[in-house]
Design a protein around this motif. Structure first.
Motif, short mmCIF file in Angstrom:
data_model
loop_
_atom_site.label_atom_id
_atom_site.label_comp_id
_atom_site.label_asym_id
_atom_site.label_seq_id
_atom_site.Cartn_x
_atom_site.Cartn_y
_atom_site.Cartn_z
N LEU A 1 43.88 42.10 44.97
CA LEU A 1 43.99 40.79 44.31
C LEU A 1 43.07 39.77 44.96
O LEU A 1 42.46 38.94 44.27
CB LEU A 1 45.44 40.30 44.37
CG LEU A 1 46.46 41.04 43.49
CD1 LEU A 1 47.88 40.59 43.82
CD2 LEU A 1 46.16 40.82 42.00
N THR B 1 40.19 40.15 46.14
CA THR B 1 38.79 40.31 45.75
C THR B 1 38.46 39.64 44.43
O THR B 1 37.29 39.46 44.10
CB THR B 1 38.43 41.80 45.62
OG1 THR B 1 39.15 42.37 44.51
CG2 THR B 1 38.73 42.57 46.90
N GLY B 2 39.50 39.31 43.65
CA GLY B 2 39.26 38.74 42.33
C GLY B 2 39.11 39.77 41.24
O GLY B 2 38.88 39.42 40.07
N GLU B 3 39.22 41.05 41.57
CA GLU B 3 39.12 42.11 40.55
C GLU B 3 40.21 41.91 39.50
O GLU B 3 41.28 41.37 39.76
CB GLU B 3 39.27 43.49 41.19
CG GLU B 3 38.15 43.87 42.13
CD GLU B 3 36.88 44.32 41.40
OE1 GLU B 3 36.91 44.38 40.15
OE2 GLU B 3 35.88 44.61 42.08
N THR B 4 39.92 42.39 38.28
CA THR B 4 40.87 42.27 37.16
C THR B 4 41.20 43.65 36.61
O THR B 4 40.65 44.66 37.04
CB THR B 4 40.27 41.40 36.05
OG1 THR B 4 39.05 42.00 35.57
CG2 THR B 4 39.98 39.99 36.55
N ILE C 1 44.10 45.21 36.83
CA ILE C 1 44.89 45.95 37.81
C ILE C 1 46.27 46.27 37.24
O ILE C 1 46.93 45.41 36.63
CB ILE C 1 45.06 45.12 39.10
CG1 ILE C 1 43.69 44.77 39.70
CG2 ILE C 1 45.93 45.86 40.11
CD1 ILE C 1 43.75 43.66 40.74
N ARG D 1 52.66 39.60 34.14
CA ARG D 1 51.21 39.69 33.94
C ARG D 1 50.56 38.35 34.23
O ARG D 1 51.12 37.28 33.97
CB ARG D 1 50.87 40.04 32.48
CG ARG D 1 51.47 41.30 31.91
CD ARG D 1 51.07 41.46 30.45
NE ARG D 1 51.81 42.50 29.77
CZ ARG D 1 51.41 43.77 29.64
NH1 ARG D 1 50.23 44.11 30.16
NH2 ARG D 1 52.14 44.66 29.01
N ASN D 2 49.35 38.45 34.76
CA ASN D 2 48.43 37.30 34.77
C ASN D 2 47.03 37.80 34.46
O ASN D 2 46.87 38.95 34.02
CB ASN D 2 48.52 36.51 36.09
CG ASN D 2 48.05 37.30 37.30
OD1 ASN D 2 47.39 38.33 37.17
ND2 ASN D 2 48.39 36.81 38.48
N THR D 3 46.03 36.98 34.65
CA THR D 3 44.68 37.37 34.25
C THR D 3 44.10 38.48 35.12
O THR D 3 43.11 39.10 34.73
CB THR D 3 43.74 36.15 34.30
OG1 THR D 3 43.79 35.58 35.63
CG2 THR D 3 44.15 35.09 33.29
N GLN D 4 44.71 38.73 36.26
CA GLN D 4 44.23 39.78 37.14
C GLN D 4 44.99 41.09 37.03
O GLN D 4 44.38 42.17 37.07
CB GLN D 4 44.34 39.32 38.61
CG GLN D 4 43.14 38.59 39.16
CD GLN D 4 43.21 38.50 40.67
OE1 GLN D 4 43.97 37.69 41.20
NE2 GLN D 4 42.44 39.33 41.34
N ALA D 5 46.29 41.01 36.90
CA ALA D 5 47.10 42.22 37.08
C ALA D 5 48.33 42.25 36.20
O ALA D 5 48.86 41.21 35.79
CB ALA D 5 47.53 42.33 38.55
#
Length: 501
Positions: free
Chosen positions: A330, A332-335, A337, A415-419
């Motif tokens: 999380l 790192t900003g990766e999406t 997930i 849920r959110n925009t990443q995970a």
């Protein structure tokens, strides 16, 4: 003269014990999964795909009279309380005492790696007490048991049973089939007594991630064992016991056994040759684990990318709330997930807010400090369920533990925009994609899936994966066994240089 229709007393005791965990496993954990008495064993198992179901199906076809005793099973977890075995023992022998005069054989569904507070070898103790029970009554009956491939088998278990038979596949897709085979051996022994068991322990302990049967050393060992079986008709079976590394007991680790009508010395030579085969193929038993940073730096990875968190392998007993991969991923900003955390408190927080509500949750890292810290996660509650689902694959590894119907307890998806995170109340190993799909999560659309397993996930997840990497992360199911404070394994060997020592 033996009765035409044998009476077989059947019971089960199934727990894989992780002795390094601080938690204790009490009777409540068995009540959550399986605690059945007498006829309940028949009603609760027939048709559910478990090893007990396999035995019952064979017995029905063979026309056996089945006398059920007690069945207890719990998810892999910490040291079992003495009260657990005391309860089983009391009810097992009470039921047997009623029926022993009619009983022609005993069939047991065991795990083989259960440890209680004051009993390092639970299955060995049970089998020894069973033999003592019959010896006091001047009677001998064959005792056959089906065991998990990860059993830590002891000489005591061998000495006090007639034939032990273990699963051949990891993931355990053959658990029910193995139980049927063990029952067939029991029938053969009833018709023609005169078998013996031979045992061979080894000094090697390997982590679960290195014990998949599609790769060496297990692939080589099983191939060699099958060849010996095929060439020697006096052999009923040869077992390759991979062992369970997270039990700090003297009998931990790889071992071999066989049941034969032939000479013991000949059987002992076959098992000694298997140890040499293990030694020759030992290196892959200690798989390499990547850093998360090195995986994220690989260009052009096909999704979904499986990030295997063997250190929090639920099927090995750990709590399932580890954040050792989730937190840095999380950050790192990766999406894209997808993760599953066992977090009953967070589930209740979600239920309190309701579907569609947004909140800031503290998820994971609640059980201990070995599996990462809690993560602050702002997200929307997208789903709430009772957590019950049916396996997509009725022969999956999970069926060997739970049967075809699984209860994760109340669940929430946030849920959110990443995970997207599935929160469960009862820890549930990721062995079937129905776990995610039943909660409205489509795993094929993920960029990254964090998988808390070692090998048991492979049948379900590998077919959808674009890539898969074992990640070095904190947790008590670490593949680096030298991180664990062993005290009772003696001179066993636990590292990738074990064959050279």
């Amino acid at each position: 003269m033996r009765k035409k229709t044998p009476t077989v007393f059947v019971s089960g005791l199934f727990h894989e014990t992780h002795t390094f965990l601080a938690e204790r496993t009490g009777l409540g954990s068995f009540r959550e999964l399986a605690l059945h008495h007498g006829p309940e064993i028949l009603a609760c198992n027939e048709g559910n795909g478990t090893p007990m179901d396999g035995f019952l199906a064979f017995a029905r076809e063979a026309g056996w009279e089945v006398t059920p005793g007690i069945q207890m099973a719990a998810m892999p977890s910490g040291m079992a309380e003495d009260a657990v075995y005391d309860y089983f023992r009391e009810h097992f022998f009470a039921a047997l005492d009623v029926h022993w005069q009619q009983v022609d054989a005993v069939y047991l569904v065991l795990h083989g790696a259960m440890v209680c507070e004051n009993t390092a070898d639970v299955e060995g103790r049970l089998l020894e007490e069973l033999q003592f029970f019959f010896s006091l009554r001047g009677k001998q009956v064959p005792v056959v048991a089906v065991l998990d491939l990860h059993a830590n088998v002891s000489q005591k278990m061998i000495d006090n049973s007639t034939c032990l038979y273990g699963y051949r596949e990891n993931p355990h897709t053959d658990a029910r089939e193995a139980a049927v085979t063990a029952a067939a051996f029991l029938q053969e022994i009833l018709e023609q007594p005169g078998v013996r068991q031979v045992f061979h322990a080894t000094p090697y302990i390997a982590p679960p991630a290195g014990q998949g049967t599609a790769a060496d050393p297990m692939r080589a060992l099983l191939r060699r064992a099958a060849a010996v079986e095929a060439a020697n008709p006096q052999l009923l079976c040869i077992n390759v016991w991979a062992g369970f590394a997270y039990a700090d007991i003297p009998d931990c680790g790889f071992s071999f056994s066989c049941c034969t009508r032939g000479p013991a010395a000949e059987a002992a030579a076959w098992l000694a040759a298997l140890e040499q085969e293990l030694k020759a193929h030992l290196q892959p038993a200690y798989p390499y684990e990547h850093t998360l940073e090195s995986v994220l730096a690989i260009p052009g990875l096909m999704a979904p990318v499986l990030l295997i968190e063997a250190s929090d392998n639920i099927g090995g007993g750990t709590p399932g709330d580890g954040t050792g991969i989730l937190a840095p991923l999380l950050a790192t900003g990766e999406t894209g997930i997808v993760a599953i955390l066992n977090d009953p408190k967070a589930v209740q927080d979600c239920i309190h807010l309701g579907i569609g509500a947004t909140g800031t949750f503290t998820i994971g890292g609640k059980t201990d400090r070995f599996h990462g810290d809690p993560v602050t996660f702002t997200a929307t509650v997208s789903n709430l369920t009772d957590g019950c689902f049916e396996l997509e694959n009725k022969n999956s590894h999970l069926a060997s533990i739970t049967g075809a119907f699984v209860n994760m307890g109340p669940c929430a998806v946030i849920r959110n925009t990443q995970a997207t995170v599935l929160l469960t109340t009862y820890k549930t190993p990721p062995m079937d994609l129905g776990q995610l799909r039943s909660q409205g999560i489509v795993p094929e659309t993920a960029q990254f899936i964090i998988v808390k397993a070692a090998v048991s996930h492979k049948q379900a997840y590998d077919p959808i994966a674009g890539a898969a990497f074992y990640i070095d992360s904190p947790g008590l199911c670490t593949s680096n066994l030298r991180r664990l404070p062993y005290r009772h394994i003696g001179h066993k060997r636990i590292g990738p240089d074990a064959a050279e020592t």
